[in-house]
Design a protein around this motif. Structure first.
Motif, PDB file in Angstrom:
ATOM      1  N   GLY A  47       0.819  -1.206   0.000  1.00  0.00           N
ATOM      2  CA  GLY A  47       0.000   0.000   0.000  1.00  0.00           C
ATOM      3  C   GLY A  47       0.850   1.252   0.000  1.00  0.00           C
ATOM      4  N   GLY A  48       1.893   1.244   0.815  1.00  0.00           N
ATOM      5  CA  GLY A  48       2.805   2.385   0.843  1.00  0.00           C
ATOM      6  C   GLY A  48       3.575   2.525  -0.447  1.00  0.00           C
ATOM      7  N   MET A  49       3.943   1.386  -1.048  1.00  0.00           N
ATOM      8  CA  MET A  49       4.667   1.433  -2.317  1.00  0.00           C
ATOM      9  C   MET A  49       3.800   2.025  -3.422  1.00  0.00           C
ATOM     10  N   ALA A  50       2.503   1.689  -3.415  1.00  0.00           N
ATOM     11  CA  ALA A  50       1.603   2.279  -4.404  1.00  0.00           C
ATOM     12  C   ALA A  50       1.395   3.765  -4.128  1.00  0.00           C
ATOM     13  N   ALA A  51       1.269   4.119  -2.859  1.00  0.00           N
ATOM     14  CA  ALA A  51       1.018   5.519  -2.496  1.00  0.00           C
ATOM     15  C   ALA A  51       2.170   6.425  -2.886  1.00  0.00           C
ATOM     16  N   THR A  52       3.394   5.890  -2.880  1.00  0.00           N
ATOM     17  CA  THR A  52       4.562   6.702  -3.239  1.00  0.00           C
ATOM     18  C   THR A  52       5.075   6.418  -4.653  1.00  0.00           C
ATOM     19  N   THR A 103      -6.373   0.453   0.806  1.00  0.00           N
ATOM     20  CA  THR A 103      -6.474  -0.656   1.753  1.00  0.00           C
ATOM     21  C   THR A 103      -6.346  -2.028   1.091  1.00  0.00           C
ATOM     22  N   GLU A 104      -6.474  -2.076  -0.234  1.00  0.00           N
ATOM     23  CA  GLU A 104      -6.347  -3.352  -0.936  1.00  0.00           C
ATOM     24  C   GLU A 104      -5.879  -3.077  -2.359  1.00  0.00           C
ATOM     25  N   LEU A 105      -5.067  -3.998  -2.912  1.00  0.00           N
ATOM     26  CA  LEU A 105      -4.539  -3.820  -4.262  1.00  0.00           C
ATOM     27  C   LEU A 105      -4.585  -5.138  -5.013  1.00  0.00           C
ATOM     28  N   THR A 106      -4.797  -5.041  -6.315  1.00  0.00           N
ATOM     29  CA  THR A 106      -4.582  -6.172  -7.209  1.00  0.00           C
ATOM     30  C   THR A 106      -3.365  -5.846  -8.053  1.00  0.00           C
ATOM     31  N   VAL A 107      -2.364  -6.714  -8.001  1.00  0.00           N
ATOM     32  CA  VAL A 107      -1.081  -6.440  -8.652  1.00  0.00           C
ATOM     33  C   VAL A 107      -0.739  -7.530  -9.658  1.00  0.00           C
ATOM     34  N   LYS A 108       0.081  -7.175 -10.628  1.00  0.00           N
ATOM     35  CA  LYS A 108       0.556  -8.131 -11.622  1.00  0.00           C
ATOM     36  C   LYS A 108       1.636  -9.029 -11.016  1.00  0.00           C
ATOM     37  N   LEU A 109       1.651 -10.263 -11.471  1.00  0.00           N
ATOM     38  CA  LEU A 109       2.711 -11.199 -11.129  1.00  0.00           C
ATOM     39  C   LEU A 109       3.420 -11.628 -12.409  1.00  0.00           C
ATOM     40  N   TYR A 110       4.613 -12.182 -12.244  1.00  0.00           N
ATOM     41  CA  TYR A 110       5.418 -12.591 -13.393  1.00  0.00           C
ATOM     42  C   TYR A 110       5.989 -13.981 -13.149  1.00  0.00           C
ATOM     43  N   PRO A 111       6.176 -14.768 -14.226  1.00  0.00           N
ATOM     44  CA  PRO A 111       6.819 -16.072 -14.048  1.00  0.00           C
ATOM     45  C   PRO A 111       8.255 -15.905 -13.542  1.00  0.00           C
ATOM     46  N   VAL A 112       8.638 -16.763 -12.626  1.00  0.00           N
ATOM     47  CA  VAL A 112      10.033 -16.770 -12.199  1.00  0.00           C
ATOM     48  C   VAL A 112      10.877 -17.161 -13.407  1.00  0.00           C
ATOM     49  N   PRO A 113      11.901 -16.377 -13.736  1.00  0.00           N
ATOM     50  CA  PRO A 113      12.694 -16.688 -14.930  1.00  0.00           C
ATOM     51  C   PRO A 113      13.307 -18.079 -14.861  1.00  0.00           C
ATOM     52  N   GLU A 114      13.400 -18.714 -16.026  1.00  0.00           N
ATOM     53  CA  GLU A 114      14.000 -20.046 -16.099  1.00  0.00           C
ATOM     54  C   GLU A 114      15.457 -20.001 -15.655  1.00  0.00           C
ATOM     55  N   ALA A 115      16.134 -18.915 -16.029  1.00  0.00           N
ATOM     56  CA  ALA A 115      17.542 -18.750 -15.648  1.00  0.00           C
ATOM     57  C   ALA A 115      17.760 -17.324 -15.149  1.00  0.00           C
ATOM     58  N   ILE A 116      18.563 -17.195 -14.106  1.00  0.00           N
ATOM     59  CA  ILE A 116      18.931 -15.891 -13.557  1.00  0.00           C
ATOM     60  C   ILE A 116      20.435 -15.899 -13.316  1.00  0.00           C
TER      61      ILE A 116
END
Length: 468
Positions: free
Chosen positions: A147-152, A212-225
């Motif tokens: 929530g704070g990350m979205a607010a800023t 007070t609530e957020l819907t956020v995007k998720l991403y696949p964990v990369p196959e290689a890092i």
């Protein structure tokens, strides 16, 4: 803005009502108030008059509705990691602690999204995603609440590839200044339906509504890092490597720049043994073949600019150790001058102006008093860097020198078509640059929006907009 000792007292009827309704979750204890009246910045703490620990959106709405009735200021509190005085109760009032709103409501793996309460931190969300093959990439360093990350409008080390909170929030639940509950956005990846109220609330720093609530995007964990670190003979050589990498379109996930002083601080704090020279940290995400090609390309670019000690970290534990050291740079910097506080700068410029902005800033710093230390760290893949000015907050001359330098740096970035804040937000720390960056017409429109949504000016008053 009102000085802390001049602000009006909390209405007794409001205090009595909140105490009756919330019992032990309502506090006027000095220690509790002080904790909620300061952040990680160098600003003098300004405690609220009372703190209420909310446990649901309905309770937040109830508290805000009561404060609206008494025209009493309300400040939202997440984890207290902000850097521009966002949490300071400059006009007193009630602080709502949102840390108990910490549930991951739903994870929808097929749709690559999750709905969370505002008090969920980025680390907690990623822990909840363990085993799903998904992750949430926005990584500002501190384990901040979403929530704070979205607010800023926070971002961090992964922004060069995954964007900021602005690009990664699909919708949210927001409590408005009169206590009404607003739902914005949805779960569709795009929409052309009406005003974009989600983006209006992102970056509003609690001045238009309390998320007070957020819907956020998720991403696949990369196959290689794969991560790497490379030292350079000069800061200019490191910056040229960054610029060439971006201009060639290499899809790096992270490019972080640290100057010699920052590396010295990290070695002392994190017990690392990095070469004490200007250094770039890289991370590559993708398929094994893609990661290998990206890394080889960047290694060639770095070599052209005198890069040395190009070291790889492919094991998860080695990568974690490397990036934890980078994330600890703020606290490591504080260790260079025990007892000091940090006045953090946060400029962001077009990538083509990055070298000039850094070079002019170092020249400016050299012309200041020799005891003004300013280690540099930055998410330079998107043109954002920080010079962390270490100051004795009780020494007016020390603080004045640091503020003078920070002001010139902000103006320099704006002159180069950049911004005074790439990710930390405005709070009370950067209000002076808002008109210079946006112009009178834009500031007037922002004031109009604030008055329309919050006519009584009770939500986090005294923040973002310069005094009229």
């Amino acid at each position: 803005m009102n000085a802390p000792n001049d602000r009006p007292p909390l209405p007794q009827d409001l205090a009595d009502t909140l105490a009756t309704r919330f019992g032990s979750r309502f506090s006027v204890a000095a220690a509790v108030r002080l904790h909620h009246g300061k952040d990680e910045s160098s600003h003098t703490p300004m405690p609220p008059d009372a703190v209420v620990f909310a446990e649901s959106t309905a309770e937040v709405a109830e508290i805000v509705g009561l404060c609206h009735r008494y025209r009493t200021p309300v400040i939202a509190f997440g984890t207290g990691t902000s850097l521009e005085g966002h949490l300071l109760a400059v006009q007193g009032g009630v602080c709502i602690d949102l840390s108990a709103l910490n549930q991951v409501v739903a994870v929808r793996e097929e749709d690559l999204d999750a709905t969370v309460q505002c008090g969920v931190t980025r680390k907690a969300l990623n822990a909840a995603l363990n085993g799903t093959g998904l992750f949430f990439p926005i990584d500002p360093g501190a384990d901040a609440s979403l929530g704070g990350m979205a607010a800023t409008r926070a971002s961090g080390t992964n922004a060069v590839r995954y964007g900021t909170m602005r690009e990664n929030v699909l919708g949210m639940t927001v409590v408005l200044p009169d206590g009404r509950i607003l739902k914005t956005g949805g779960r569709a990846r795009k929409s052309a339906a009406g005003y974009d109220l989600t983006r209006l609330m992102i970056g509003s720093e609690g001045t238009l509504g309390i998320i007070t609530e957020l819907t956020v995007k998720l991403y696949p964990v990369p196959e290689a890092i794969s991560s790497a670190v490379c030292a350079f003979p000069t800061l200019a050589a490191a910056v040229r490597t960054v610029i060439q990498t971006i201009q060639l379109g290499v899809p790096v996930a992270r490019i972080e720049l640290l100057d010699k002083l920052a590396i010295t601080a990290i070695n002392r704090h994190s017990k690392t043994t990095l070469r004490e020279a200007p250094t770039l940290f890289f991370e590559f995400h993708g398929s094994p073949t893609g990661v290998k090609e990206q890394a080889e390309t960047v290694q060639e670019i770095a070599a052209e600019h005198g890069g040395q000690d190009f070291e790889w970290a492919t094991r998860p534990e080695d990568r974690s150790r490397l990036w934890q050291a980078r994330h600890d740079a703020y606290y490591a910097g504080l260790g260079l001058k025990p007892g000091c506080r940090a006045l953090t700068t946060d400029v962001c410029v077009p990538i083509s102006m990055l070298a000039d902005c850094i070079a002019e800033s170092y020249l400016d710093l050299d012309q200041e008093a020799s005891n003004l230390a300013g280690p540099l760290v930055g998410h330079v893949g998107d043109g954002n860097f920080h010079m962390m000015l270490l100051v004795d907050a009780d020494n007016p001359e020390d603080l004045a020198r640091a503020k003078g330098f920070a002001s010139r740096l902000a103006q320099r970035a704006i002159r180069m078509d950049g911004t005074c804040t790439g990710e930390h937000g405005i709070g009370i720390g950067k209000q002076d640059y808002m008109t210079l960056e946006h112009g009178e017409v834009a500031i007037d429109l922002m004031r109009t929006i604030k008055r329309a949504i919050d006519p009584d000016n009770i939500l986090n008053p005294g923040k973002i907009l310069p005094p009229s």
